[in-house]
Write a protein that holds these residues in place. Structure first.
Motif, PDB file in Angstrom:
ATOM      1  N   ARG A   1       3.820  -6.839  -6.280  1.00  0.00           N
ATOM      2  CA  ARG A   1       4.156  -7.625  -5.142  1.00  0.00           C
ATOM      3  C   ARG A   1       4.546  -7.015  -3.964  1.00  0.00           C
ATOM      4  NH1 ARG A   1       7.550 -10.666  -7.706  1.00  0.00           N
ATOM      5  NH2 ARG A   1       6.376 -11.964  -8.871  1.00  0.00           N
ATOM      6  N   HIS A   2       5.389  -5.995  -4.131  1.00  0.00           N
ATOM      7  CA  HIS A   2       5.829  -5.078  -3.104  1.00  0.00           C
ATOM      8  C   HIS A   2       4.843  -4.020  -2.486  1.00  0.00           C
ATOM      9  CE1 HIS A   2       8.408  -2.258  -0.886  1.00  0.00           C
ATOM     10  NE2 HIS A   2       7.938  -1.357  -1.465  1.00  0.00           N
ATOM     11  N   ILE A   3       4.088  -3.564  -3.248  1.00  0.00           N
ATOM     12  CA  ILE A   3       2.736  -2.793  -2.736  1.00  0.00           C
ATOM     13  C   ILE A   3       1.904  -3.592  -2.005  1.00  0.00           C
ATOM     14  CG2 ILE A   3       0.655  -1.550  -3.684  1.00  0.00           C
ATOM     15  CD1 ILE A   3       2.394  -0.511  -6.123  1.00  0.00           C
ATOM     16  N   LEU A   4       1.479  -4.832  -2.601  1.00  0.00           N
ATOM     17  CA  LEU A   4       0.598  -5.659  -1.854  1.00  0.00           C
ATOM     18  C   LEU A   4       1.390  -6.172  -0.413  1.00  0.00           C
ATOM     19  CD1 LEU A   4      -0.986  -7.966  -4.465  1.00  0.00           C
ATOM     20  CD2 LEU A   4      -2.137  -6.397  -3.100  1.00  0.00           C
ATOM     21  N   ARG A   5       2.370  -6.627  -0.413  1.00  0.00           N
ATOM     22  CA  ARG A   5       3.388  -6.877   0.682  1.00  0.00           C
ATOM     23  C   ARG A   5       3.249  -5.615   1.893  1.00  0.00           C
ATOM     24  NH1 ARG A   5       7.691  -8.001  -1.735  1.00  0.00           N
ATOM     25  NH2 ARG A   5       7.036  -9.978  -2.334  1.00  0.00           N
ATOM     26  N   THR A   6       3.522  -4.552   1.311  1.00  0.00           N
ATOM     27  CA  THR A   6       3.646  -3.322   2.220  1.00  0.00           C
ATOM     28  C   THR A   6       2.068  -3.038   2.841  1.00  0.00           C
ATOM     29  OG1 THR A   6       5.524  -2.558   0.913  1.00  0.00           O
ATOM     30  CG2 THR A   6       4.359  -1.106   2.544  1.00  0.00           C
ATOM     31  N   ALA A   7       1.238  -3.037   1.745  1.00  0.00           N
ATOM     32  CA  ALA A   7      -0.214  -2.937   2.237  1.00  0.00           C
ATOM     33  C   ALA A   7      -0.602  -3.807   3.425  1.00  0.00           C
ATOM     34  CB  ALA A   7      -0.913  -2.730   1.044  1.00  0.00           C
ATOM     35  N   LEU A   8      -0.304  -4.962   3.273  1.00  0.00           N
ATOM     36  CA  LEU A   8      -0.836  -6.094   4.126  1.00  0.00           C
ATOM     37  C   LEU A   8      -0.162  -6.398   5.107  1.00  0.00           C
ATOM     38  CD1 LEU A   8      -2.363  -8.232   1.364  1.00  0.00           C
ATOM     39  CD2 LEU A   8      -3.735  -6.711   2.832  1.00  0.00           C
ATOM     40  N   ALA A   9       1.067  -5.818   5.402  1.00  0.00           N
ATOM     41  CA  ALA A   9       2.162  -6.102   6.561  1.00  0.00           C
ATOM     42  C   ALA A   9       1.543  -5.388   7.898  1.00  0.00           C
ATOM     43  CB  ALA A   9       3.325  -5.547   6.174  1.00  0.00           C
ATOM     44  N   SER A  10       0.901  -4.414   7.895  1.00  0.00           N
ATOM     45  CA  SER A  10       0.364  -3.862   8.829  1.00  0.00           C
ATOM     46  C   SER A  10      -1.216  -4.426   9.482  1.00  0.00           C
ATOM     47  CB  SER A  10      -0.187  -2.292   8.951  1.00  0.00           C
ATOM     48  OG  SER A  10      -1.191  -1.909   7.831  1.00  0.00           O
ATOM     49  N   SER A  11      -1.146  -4.781  10.415  1.00  0.00           N
ATOM     50  CA  SER A  11      -2.419  -5.475  11.136  1.00  0.00           C
ATOM     51  C   SER A  11      -3.457  -4.553  11.590  1.00  0.00           C
ATOM     52  CB  SER A  11      -2.155  -6.572  12.374  1.00  0.00           C
ATOM     53  OG  SER A  11      -1.640  -5.825  13.461  1.00  0.00           O
ATOM     54  N   GLU A  12      -4.274  -4.073  10.587  1.00  0.00           N
ATOM     55  CA  GLU A  12      -5.323  -3.204  10.830  1.00  0.00           C
ATOM     56  C   GLU A  12      -6.484  -3.906  11.622  1.00  0.00           C
ATOM     57  OE1 GLU A  12      -6.662  -1.518   7.283  1.00  0.00           O
ATOM     58  OE2 GLU A  12      -4.816  -1.057   6.437  1.00  0.00           O
ATOM     59  N   PRO A  13      -7.130  -3.422  12.564  1.00  0.00           N
ATOM     60  CA  PRO A  13      -8.094  -3.670  13.319  1.00  0.00           C
ATOM     61  C   PRO A  13      -9.383  -4.536  12.112  1.00  0.00           C
ATOM     62  CG  PRO A  13      -8.056  -1.623  13.925  1.00  0.00           C
ATOM     63  CD  PRO A  13      -7.041  -1.930  12.934  1.00  0.00           C
ATOM     64  N   VAL A  14     -10.088  -5.391  12.699  1.00  0.00           N
ATOM     65  CA  VAL A  14     -11.170  -5.875  12.109  1.00  0.00           C
ATOM     66  C   VAL A  14     -12.219  -4.931  12.215  1.00  0.00           C
ATOM     67  CG1 VAL A  14     -12.831  -7.699  11.636  1.00  0.00           C
ATOM     68  CG2 VAL A  14     -10.504  -8.213  12.286  1.00  0.00           C
ATOM     69  N   ALA A  15     -12.943  -4.411  11.232  1.00  0.00           N
ATOM     70  CA  ALA A  15     -14.105  -3.408  11.253  1.00  0.00           C
ATOM     71  C   ALA A  15     -15.118  -4.383  11.817  1.00  0.00           C
ATOM     72  CB  ALA A  15     -14.365  -3.121   9.766  1.00  0.00           C
ATOM     73  N   GLY A  16     -15.559  -3.344  12.659  1.00  0.00           N
ATOM     74  CA  GLY A  16     -16.824  -3.875  13.597  1.00  0.00           C
ATOM     75  C   GLY A  16     -17.838  -2.625  13.679  1.00  0.00           C
ATOM     76  N   ASN A  17     -18.387  -2.824  14.697  1.00  0.00           N
ATOM     77  CA  ASN A  17     -19.754  -1.898  15.252  1.00  0.00           C
ATOM     78  C   ASN A  17     -19.239  -0.672  15.557  1.00  0.00           C
ATOM     79  OD1 ASN A  17     -21.754  -0.481  16.393  1.00  0.00           O
ATOM     80  ND2 ASN A  17     -23.043  -2.409  16.445  1.00  0.00           N
ATOM     81  N   LEU A  18     -19.258   0.459  15.008  1.00  0.00           N
ATOM     82  CA  LEU A  18     -18.599   1.722  15.811  1.00  0.00           C
ATOM     83  C   LEU A  18     -19.156   1.869  17.141  1.00  0.00           C
ATOM     84  CD1 LEU A  18     -16.884   4.057  15.598  1.00  0.00           C
ATOM     85  CD2 LEU A  18     -18.926   5.439  14.322  1.00  0.00           C
ATOM     86  N   ALA A  19     -20.423   1.872  17.591  1.00  0.00           N
ATOM     87  CA  ALA A  19     -20.757   2.142  18.699  1.00  0.00           C
ATOM     88  C   ALA A  19     -20.294   1.000  19.767  1.00  0.00           C
ATOM     89  CB  ALA A  19     -22.371   1.857  18.769  1.00  0.00           C
TER      90      ALA A  19
END
Length: 82
Positions: free
Chosen positions: A33-51
């Motif tokens: 639970r702690h690992i999941l909470r920590t991993a998902l706490a940061s708001s990562e940008p949504v993957a998109g088109n690199l170009a």
């Protein structure tokens, strides 16, 4: 609260989770639970088109025209045979 079951975890992963939980004084469930909470706490940008991401970042710079150097014919290979 919701529950979930994760199938197909390899034995090595379970062992590492067990060891990590023991080191932190938690149950395996609490540690997961702690690992999941920590991993998902940061708001990562949504993957998109690199170009598109590069284009958006460089919009503030403006248009830059680069001179393309002329191409020369390929040199002939040297003969290194004795």
């Amino acid at each position: 609260m919701a529950s979930m079951t994760i199938h197909g975890l390899d034995d090595g992963l379970i062992q590492r989770l067990r060891m990590r939980a023991a080191a932190h004084g938690h149950s395996m469930e609490d540690e997961a639970r702690h690992i999941l909470r920590t991993a998902l706490a940061s708001s990562e940008p949504v993957a998109g088109n690199l170009a598109d991401a590069i284009r958006t970042r460089l919009l503030s710079v403006g248009v830059v025209e680069l001179d393309i150097p002329s191409r020369e014919p390929i040199r002939e290979l040297r003969d290194f045979t004795p």
